[in-house]
Design an enzyme around this catalytic site. Structure first.
Site, PDB file in Angstrom:
ATOM      1  N   ASP A 181       0.912  -1.140   0.000  1.00 41.90           N
ATOM      2  CA  ASP A 181       0.000   0.000   0.000  1.00 41.90           C
ATOM      3  C   ASP A 181       0.945   1.182   0.000  1.00 41.90           C
ATOM      4  O   ASP A 181       1.540   1.506   1.027  1.00 41.90           O
ATOM      5  CB  ASP A 181      -0.873   0.012   1.261  1.00 41.90           C
ATOM      6  CG  ASP A 181      -1.869   1.164   1.197  1.00 41.90           C
ATOM      7  OD1 ASP A 181      -1.459   2.285   0.833  1.00 41.90           O
ATOM      8  OD2 ASP A 181      -3.052   0.953   1.501  1.00 41.90           O
ATOM      9  N   HIS A 182       1.123   1.810  -1.141  1.00 37.63           N
ATOM     10  CA  HIS A 182       2.246   2.758  -1.237  1.00 37.63           C
ATOM     11  C   HIS A 182       2.065   3.964  -0.322  1.00 37.63           C
ATOM     12  O   HIS A 182       3.028   4.654  -0.024  1.00 37.63           O
ATOM     13  CB  HIS A 182       2.524   3.149  -2.689  1.00 37.63           C
ATOM     14  CG  HIS A 182       1.609   4.193  -3.250  1.00 37.63           C
ATOM     15  ND1 HIS A 182       0.348   3.901  -3.690  1.00 37.63           N
ATOM     16  CD2 HIS A 182       1.770   5.519  -3.426  1.00 37.63           C
ATOM     17  CE1 HIS A 182      -0.221   5.015  -4.134  1.00 37.63           C
ATOM     18  NE2 HIS A 182       0.620   6.019  -3.982  1.00 37.63           N
ATOM     19  N   HIS A 244      -5.674   2.898   0.938  1.00 36.65           N
ATOM     20  CA  HIS A 244      -4.962   4.075   1.454  1.00 36.65           C
ATOM     21  C   HIS A 244      -5.709   4.778   2.582  1.00 36.65           C
ATOM     22  O   HIS A 244      -5.138   5.147   3.595  1.00 36.65           O
ATOM     23  CB  HIS A 244      -4.720   5.090   0.336  1.00 36.65           C
ATOM     24  CG  HIS A 244      -4.107   4.504  -0.898  1.00 36.65           C
ATOM     25  ND1 HIS A 244      -3.173   3.495  -0.854  1.00 36.65           N
ATOM     26  CD2 HIS A 244      -4.299   4.781  -2.217  1.00 36.65           C
ATOM     27  CE1 HIS A 244      -2.806   3.193  -2.103  1.00 36.65           C
ATOM     28  NE2 HIS A 244      -3.483   3.946  -2.933  1.00 36.65           N
TER      29      HIS A 244
HETATM   30  C1  BG6 Z   1      -3.295   4.669  -6.505  1.00 38.41           C
HETATM   31  C2  BG6 Z   1      -4.636   4.728  -7.180  1.00 38.41           C
HETATM   32  O1  BG6 Z   1      -3.269   3.612  -5.579  1.00 38.41           O
HETATM   33  O2  BG6 Z   1      -3.030   5.886  -5.835  1.00 38.41           O
HETATM   34  C3  BG6 Z   1      -4.696   5.915  -8.115  1.00 38.41           C
HETATM   35  O3  BG6 Z   1      -4.871   3.537  -7.897  1.00 38.41           O
HETATM   36  C4  BG6 Z   1      -4.278   7.185  -7.433  1.00 38.41           C
HETATM   37  O4  BG6 Z   1      -6.009   6.045  -8.658  1.00 38.41           O
HETATM   38  C5  BG6 Z   1      -2.965   7.008  -6.685  1.00 38.41           C
HETATM   39  O5  BG6 Z   1      -4.152   8.202  -8.408  1.00 38.41           O
HETATM   40  C6  BG6 Z   1      -2.627   8.232  -5.844  1.00 38.41           C
HETATM   41  O6  BG6 Z   1      -1.339   8.073  -5.324  1.00 38.41           O
HETATM   42  P1  BG6 Z   1      -0.398   9.314  -5.046  1.00 38.41           P
HETATM   43  O7  BG6 Z   1       0.835   8.745  -4.435  1.00 38.41           O
HETATM   44  O8  BG6 Z   1      -0.158   9.981  -6.360  1.00 38.41           O
HETATM   45  O9  BG6 Z   1      -1.164  10.227  -4.123  1.00 38.41           O
END
Ligand code: BG6
Length: 494
Positions: A181-182, A244
């Protein structure tokens, strides 16, 4: 810190994630000394490509996306020499046997002790096949460790997630599975724990006696771009809320872990997920959850299409691109404190912010007569700005009695020369050294789905609560009413 020694396999090496995130992250790890001479990266995808072409892809990706740009070009060759490519049909076991032979050669060449990290940047339907063929091809028999990193979406609902997990579980033990989950790799999300537990200002106040509500906003200006095929099936609920947003709720709500180890920390997160109140029927969903879809509008003066006109989106789609909910954590600490979460595409700014709104001090007649007090706020800015700020009440300068809110602002990303690591750097490094703290354990995923499934069930009954909002606005009015009903408002994001 120590460098790691492993072969890193990127399944889906010609895809978008590899190009935008993985290659730049690997390059940064190398520049920072976390990867030294004894590693190799093997790119895998169906498309034929030579090692040379693959190295060129990596080079282009770094030029475009990396925070280190290889400005002087000096060390490029010694980095690129670690990259190899094999065209692979993942249904064909023979290809995996060949991959195992290649690996053994690379392990000798770079003196790598049999550590293997399989990064599956692939559609989840393929996880099972890849896992079985990794085993069948002999790739899991090396003398070091073997770990698998997988990307979301981890299933479509609880049932499909469970099936997926079972398939992975036939080949890998839970400790070998790293579910990304980044958001958990982001500096400021990790900072939540530290700010909470390392500050005498906040720790004693972190409960329902002093906190009025918590608000989490994850807004995006982008639409669905070229991901309509995936997104129309998923929507904001599955794309953002299940992972997230609920993860950020757990970081805010969890009890201090008894030990700083991955299992102790994740145990506390699981307790939060278990305490989240599940909506019991469609009416409750409707009362606590708002969904919206963007129509044509404009962002920063540029006209943009409505969602239904995006490529690969059904013209009568009822998929939500905006989601807001009131979430209650039914435990002793949080009884009565709403967590409001919202996310959406085509909103006015790209921001992730977590706001803690404190209850007001008892009204002091002398002050209150003169000014309506604003609540104290503590705000975590997760991205694109990274920092923390607090809003406190202070005397308005001059001879009167006025009180004004003032901000004390710490902007981490503004510091000159500080180049914060990207989420994927931290996460790849953590997986390679066996630290699963910032990865989601199966029980977290399962509980998150059980909460989300209730919402999806409620929504299926009827779609007449899908609101439309013009691109470039802050979403449907109902998203504001959700808080107004409780006497609150969304604090403006920055
Ligand atoms: C991803 C989603 O997990 O997170 C995307 O699939 C989204 O739809 C993205 O745009 C947002 O990540 P960040 O790091 O750009 O806020």
């Amino acid at each position: 810190s120590a460098s790691v020694s492993a072969v890193l396999y990127i399944f889906g090496a010609t895809g978008d994630l590899a190009k935008r995130k993985l290659f730049p992250a690997i390059y940064a790890l190398w520049r920072e000394g976390y990867l030294k001479g004894n590693f190799a990266v093997v790119g895998l995808a169906r498309r034929p490509r030579t090692d040379e072409q693959f190295r060129q892809d990596v080079y282009d990706s770094i030029r475009e996306f990396a925070r280190y740009k290889n400005e002087d070009g000096s060390e490029w060759a010694s980095f690129a020499d670690h990259f190899f490519y094999q065209s692979l049909d993942i249904h064909n076991l023979e290809g995996f046997r060949q991959l195992n032979e290649t690996t053994e050669r690379l392990e000798r060449q770079f003196d790598i002790p049999g550590n293997r990290l399989f990064y599956l940047a692939l559609a989840p339907e393929l996880f099972g096949t890849v896992s079985r063929n990794l085993r069948g091809g002999g790739l899991l028999e090396s003398s070091g460790w073997q770990r698998v990193v997988i990307e979301k979406p981890f299933g479509y609902d609880y049932e499909s997630a469970e099936r997926l997990n079972r398939e992975l579980g036939e080949v890998f033990r839970e400790e070998q599975i790293y579910r990304i989950d980044h958001y958990l790799g982001k500096e400021m999300v990790q900072n939540i724990e530290v700010v909470r537990f390392a500050n005498a200002f906040f720790e004693p106040l972190w409960n329902n006696k002093y906190i009025a509500n918590i608000q989490i906003t994850l807004s995006e200006t982008v639409g669905v771009e070229d991901r309509g095929g995936y997104y129309d099936h998923s929507g904001a609920l599955r794309d953002m809320a299940q992972n997230h947003m609920l993860q950020m709720v757990t970081m805010m709500a969890m009890e201090p872990p008894s030990r700083l180890n991955p299992e102790a920390i994740r145990d506390e997160k699981v307790k939060v997920l278990r305490s989240i109140r599940r909506y019991s029927n469609a009416d409750e969903v409707r009362a606590n959850v708002v969904r919206g879809q963007y129509t044509a509008g404009s962002l920063k003066g540029v006209p943009v299409n409505g969602y239904r006109d995006e490529p690969n989106v059904a013209p009568d789609s009822v998929t939500e691109t905006y989601f807001a909910a009131k979430v209650m954590v039914d435990n002793f600490r949080w009884a009565g404190v709403p967590f409001y979460i919202r996310t959406g595409k085509r909103l006015p700014t790209k921001t992730t912010e977590v706001v803690v709104e404190f209850k007001n001090v008892p009204e002091n007649v002398h002050f209150a007569r003169k000014t309506k007090l604003e609540p104290n706020l503590l705000v975590f800015r997760v991205n694109p700005l990274e920092g923390i700020y607090i809003k406190v009440n202070a005397k308005q300068p001059g001879s009167g009695w006025g009180i004004v809110p003032v901000a004390m602002d710490f902007c981490q990303s503004c510091q000159v020369g500080l180049n914060t690591p990207e989420a994927y750097e931290r996460l790849i490094y953590d997986a390679a050294r066996g630290d699963s703290t910032y990865f989601t354990r199966w029980d977290e995923v399962a509980l998150a789905w059980k909460f989300i499934d209730r919402i999806a069930d409620g929504w299926r009954e009827s779609h007449d609560d899908l609101y439309f909002y013009p691109a470039g606005s802050w979403g449907p009015e109902a998203g504001h009413e959700l808080l107004a009903r409780d006497g609150f408002r969304w604090w403006p994001v920055h």
